[in-house]
Design an enzyme around this catalytic site. Structure first.
Site, PDB file in Angstrom:
ATOM      1  N   ASN A 160    -119.579  31.372  35.650  1.00 18.39           N
ATOM      2  CA  ASN A 160    -119.875  32.432  34.695  1.00 18.39           C
ATOM      3  C   ASN A 160    -120.918  32.031  33.666  1.00 18.39           C
ATOM      4  O   ASN A 160    -121.621  32.890  33.126  1.00 18.39           O
ATOM      5  CB  ASN A 160    -118.582  32.897  34.022  1.00 18.39           C
ATOM      6  CG  ASN A 160    -117.779  33.784  34.959  1.00 18.39           C
ATOM      7  OD1 ASN A 160    -118.109  34.937  35.173  1.00 18.39           O
ATOM      8  ND2 ASN A 160    -116.744  33.205  35.555  1.00 18.39           N
TER       9      ASN A 160
ATOM     10  N   LYS B 113    -115.043  43.411  47.759  1.00 20.67           N
ATOM     11  CA  LYS B 113    -115.694  42.330  47.033  1.00 20.67           C
ATOM     12  C   LYS B 113    -114.982  42.161  45.706  1.00 20.67           C
ATOM     13  O   LYS B 113    -114.443  43.106  45.121  1.00 20.67           O
ATOM     14  CB  LYS B 113    -117.187  42.597  46.816  1.00 20.67           C
ATOM     15  CG  LYS B 113    -117.546  43.758  45.920  1.00 20.67           C
ATOM     16  CD  LYS B 113    -117.578  43.505  44.431  1.00 20.67           C
ATOM     17  CE  LYS B 113    -118.410  42.311  44.077  1.00 20.67           C
ATOM     18  NZ  LYS B 113    -118.337  42.100  42.567  1.00 20.67           N
TER      19      LYS B 113
ATOM     20  N   SER C 266    -128.457  33.934  35.897  1.00 22.06           N
ATOM     21  CA  SER C 266    -129.639  33.205  36.371  1.00 22.06           C
ATOM     22  C   SER C 266    -129.797  33.339  37.882  1.00 22.06           C
ATOM     23  O   SER C 266    -128.911  33.792  38.557  1.00 22.06           O
ATOM     24  CB  SER C 266    -129.540  31.743  35.979  1.00 22.06           C
ATOM     25  OG  SER C 266    -128.393  31.162  36.552  1.00 22.06           O
TER      26      SER C 266
ATOM     27  N   THR D 152    -109.695  46.888  40.130  1.00 23.30           N
ATOM     28  CA  THR D 152    -110.272  45.585  39.765  1.00 23.30           C
ATOM     29  C   THR D 152    -111.253  44.986  40.759  1.00 23.30           C
ATOM     30  O   THR D 152    -111.246  43.792  40.968  1.00 23.30           O
ATOM     31  CB  THR D 152    -109.147  44.568  39.509  1.00 23.30           C
ATOM     32  OG1 THR D 152    -108.414  44.380  40.718  1.00 23.30           O
ATOM     33  CG2 THR D 152    -108.220  45.020  38.432  1.00 23.30           C
TER      34      THR D 152
ATOM     35  N   THR E  89    -121.122  39.591  45.130  1.00 23.46           N
ATOM     36  CA  THR E  89    -121.930  39.037  44.031  1.00 23.46           C
ATOM     37  C   THR E  89    -121.630  37.544  43.931  1.00 23.46           C
ATOM     38  O   THR E  89    -122.306  36.743  44.553  1.00 23.46           O
ATOM     39  CB  THR E  89    -121.646  39.770  42.709  1.00 23.46           C
ATOM     40  OG1 THR E  89    -120.234  39.869  42.501  1.00 23.46           O
ATOM     41  CG2 THR E  89    -122.244  41.168  42.723  1.00 23.46           C
TER      42      THR E  89
ATOM     43  N   GLU F 273    -112.943  33.044  40.976  1.00 23.40           N
ATOM     44  CA  GLU F 273    -114.012  32.111  40.621  1.00 23.40           C
ATOM     45  C   GLU F 273    -113.444  30.748  40.238  1.00 23.40           C
ATOM     46  O   GLU F 273    -112.666  30.623  39.293  1.00 23.40           O
ATOM     47  CB  GLU F 273    -114.851  32.706  39.493  1.00 23.40           C
ATOM     48  CG  GLU F 273    -115.662  33.909  39.979  1.00 23.40           C
ATOM     49  CD  GLU F 273    -116.359  34.665  38.880  1.00 23.40           C
ATOM     50  OE1 GLU F 273    -117.263  35.455  39.216  1.00 23.40           O
ATOM     51  OE2 GLU F 273    -116.001  34.496  37.704  1.00 23.40           O
TER      52      GLU F 273
END
Length: 408
Positions: A403, A182, A408, A193, A156, A280
């Site tokens: 995040n 992933k 979007s 997790t 993702t 991230e």
């Protein structure tokens, strides 16, 4: 949003095929993207399966079903959807899963409880049945693909494909283990997790495979954190086709069982650390080692307190040797700690010993260590023999950017 590869990314390794596993990918368009977002793994008859799942009270229908499916111990197929987690979607979410399992089971001529489904992505949006049906239909007839293609399709916000390989000798028989995973955000240790899938040609009884995966999980997937948030969809599944032809492993008394357990744990550790490397916005990979605690469980909780502290993580991002923030995180963990016995080190250099700054402490070598990408923080409590290691990453503005734009 197209993301640049993490500066901590590792290249995808060479991974051997696993006899009894055929991989295919397809485009279902669960999000507005033009890349494969559905992975299908067809498994040989008799394949053993084991799994660990999120402890979230708001788990997806896929997780709820998977928890029951692993109890019967056999699998024929795996379907993974990316872009839509199908979580918090009520009866409509379960209907979508039932449709997928029935479609694949009809194709293979197997029971629906041998078809495992995972979904990852946006929470609260029912998985569109029309896209699911078309995507599965396309995957069932797609050309076989390689491990890297399958790993990319399940991502993702992942910025690089993640895979790992290990092997073991079971007597005279060499068995292979490979895994894809992933995970990038919503990562906190509460079993696994992320979404991870392990495949091996070893012959192993399902109950023993479950025991080994649970044991490996405690030492690996449950020792990572990116942001302290546990997903509604976290799943790790292990599939053993038995194609290697070894005498099936059923307990630690069997020859080669210890070697297989070690290889599985090594594989899980590699996969877990890859997730942290793709945290991230991450720019630093951080190992937090706690020793001298009253127990291993206490050491683990203290390490997590340090790893999940935004103040510690931002200090590392800023390359600031602020060991006072580590003191804070140890103190708030709710575990036994004695200020006057506490010692802290960065990169093996002690900054504080027994509750006091190290006399003549020179911050220059610590600052140099913090400029690197691999950071080590050590905490010695001086209370007992308990120890634990947790892996995390730093916290940068990139995490906010990713995040804030996620839907979007």
């Amino acid at each position: 949003m197209e993301l640049d590869a993490s500066p901590l990314a590792l290249p995808f390794p060479d991974m051997p095929p696993i006899p009894g596993v055929t991989l295919r990918v397809a485009l279902a368009r669960y999000k507005n993207w033009d890349r494969a977002d559905l992975t299908y793994a067809e498994l040989a008859e008799g394949t053993a399966v084991a799994g660990v799942f999120t402890q979230s009270a708001c788990a997806s229908s896929e997780v709820e079903l998977g928890r029951e499916q692993v109890k019967q111990g056999r699998a024929r197929a795996l379907i993974v959807n990316a872009g839509n987690s199908n979580a918090f979607t009520g009866y409509r979410g379960r209907e979508a899963v039932d449709q997928i399992t029935a479609q694949v089971a009809d194709h293979l001529g197997c029971a629906t409880d041998q078809v495992f489904v995972s979904s990852t992505g946006v929470i609260g949006v029912p998985l569109p049945k029309d896209k699911a049906r078309a995507g599965v239909a396309a995957a069932l007839v797609a050309e076989p693909c390689n491990w890297e293609d399958a790993a990319r399709a399940i991502g993702t916000t992942d910025t690089f494909a993640k895979g790992a390989h290990a092997s073991a000798m079971l007597g005279d028989t060499r068995v292979e283990l490979v895994g894809i995973i992933k995970g990038s955000g919503m990562i906190a240790p509460d079993m696994a997790t992320m979404l991870g899938y392990i495949f091996t040609d070893a012959a192993i009884e399902p109950g023993f495979l479950q025991e080994l995966l649970t044991q490996a999980n405690r030492q690996t997937f449950s020792c990572i954190t990116v942001d302290g948030d546990t997903s509604t969809s976290d799943t790790v599944l292990a599939f053993a086709t038995g194609a290697a032809g070894n005498t099936p492993l059923a307990s630690f008394d069997d020859p080669g069982a210890d070697a297989f357990a070690a290889a599985l744990t090594d594989l899980c550790r590699q996969l877990a650390q890859l997730v942290v490397r793709d945290g991230e916005g991450a720019s630093k990979f951080i190992a937090i080692r706690v020793s001298g605690a009253v127990s291993e469980e206490s050491a683990h909780r203290i390490a997590l307190s340090v790893a999940n502290s935004p103040l510690v993580k931002t200090a590392i991002a800023g390359e600031d040797a602020n060991w006072g923030r580590v003191v804070m995180a140890v103190g708030k963990a709710g575990e036994p700690a004695d200020r006057d016995r506490l010692s802290i080190a960065f990169g093996g250099i002690w900054t504080a010993k027994n509750g006091l700054p190290v006399e003549g402490y020179d911050e220059a070598p610590v600052a140099a260590h913090l400029k690197g990408k691999e950071i080590d923080i050590s905490v010695e409590l001086g209370l007992g023999d308990g120890s634990a290691t947790v892996w995390t990453c730093d916290l940068t503005h990139g995490y906010i950017s990713i995040n804030a734009d996620y839907r979007s």
